[in-house]
Design an enzyme around this catalytic site. Sequence first.
Site, PDB file in Angstrom:
ATOM      1  N   LYS A 153       6.502  13.906  18.349  1.00  0.00           N
ATOM      2  CA  LYS A 153       5.273  14.566  18.529  1.00  0.00           C
ATOM      3  C   LYS A 153       5.968  16.048  18.609  1.00  0.00           C
ATOM      4  CE  LYS A 153       1.937  13.952  21.580  1.00  0.00           C
ATOM      5  NZ  LYS A 153       0.703  13.780  20.706  1.00  0.00           N
ATOM      6  N   GLU A 186      -4.480   7.603  11.090  1.00  0.00           N
ATOM      7  CA  GLU A 186      -5.185   8.053  12.145  1.00  0.00           C
ATOM      8  C   GLU A 186      -5.877   9.313  12.035  1.00  0.00           C
ATOM      9  OE1 GLU A 186      -1.640   9.415  14.622  1.00  0.00           O
ATOM     10  OE2 GLU A 186      -1.249  10.940  12.760  1.00  0.00           O
TER      11      GLU A 186
END
Length: 289
Positions: A153, A186
Amino acid sequence: MSEQALCWLNGQLLPLADASVPVNDHGLLYGDGVFEGIRIYHKRAFRLQQHLERLALSARAIALDMPYSLAELTAAVQEIVEVFSGESGYIRLMVTRGPGPLGLNPVGCHRPNVILIADQISLVHSQSREQGARLIIAAMRRLPFDGLDPRVKSLNYLNHILAKIEANHAGVDEAVLLNGQGRVTEGTADNIFIVKNETLVTPPCTEGALEGITRELILELAAEAGIPVRIAPLAPYDLYTADECFLTGTGAEMIPVRDIDGRELTKCPGPVFKQLNRLFFERIETESR
């Protein structure tokens, strides 16, 4: 930024407007750093240890030395939650590479900055949350797995921001990113699920999706409820022809999807979404009180 917004910067609590980092921080210059988003429910950080463990793994993957232990970060999160005026909210926890000389080489960066921001967040309008979000499939593709592992991330979200701009231009709530092979990964800030023939399906993270903590919880709740689950690659066709579709994430929580590229789904919110959404908030109550 709301009036509630607070910042914890390297051990000091500040109003967000008073917090600052050096302009030569490599997190600002190059997106060199990692982050987590954490929900506050009932004055408690939800699934905090899972978030902190993922943060530590992201930092290790980019060779970023964490200046605080997980126990110290836990205490920092608890400190900002206690002072934050809201019973619920959202924390953005960031670790930057820190200030250093110009140039990509991080070797001159010796003092990472650790930043926690507590505030409110809303990824879609309340009407879209109730009646269903509208999605497009973005032309922008997800960075390939062998280019940047989606399990990291990182602070560099330009790939997803450009997809979000496409959604803004199309006048819809969210965009879905495909990978280089044209398969679903996603949303810009959320994982995606569909329901087909009463079976819950989501793409494997190897397709390019983040290993979302909310995604993991939804899979856990579905298994406990006896809902059939498949983790399998999805194509745009599978989204267009799904019985139900919904998004999940720390910021998103759970958002039903009404249409994708103008194709209206038959059920929104559908029965599987409703069941899982109820179980999701029941679990939040159980773990947060």
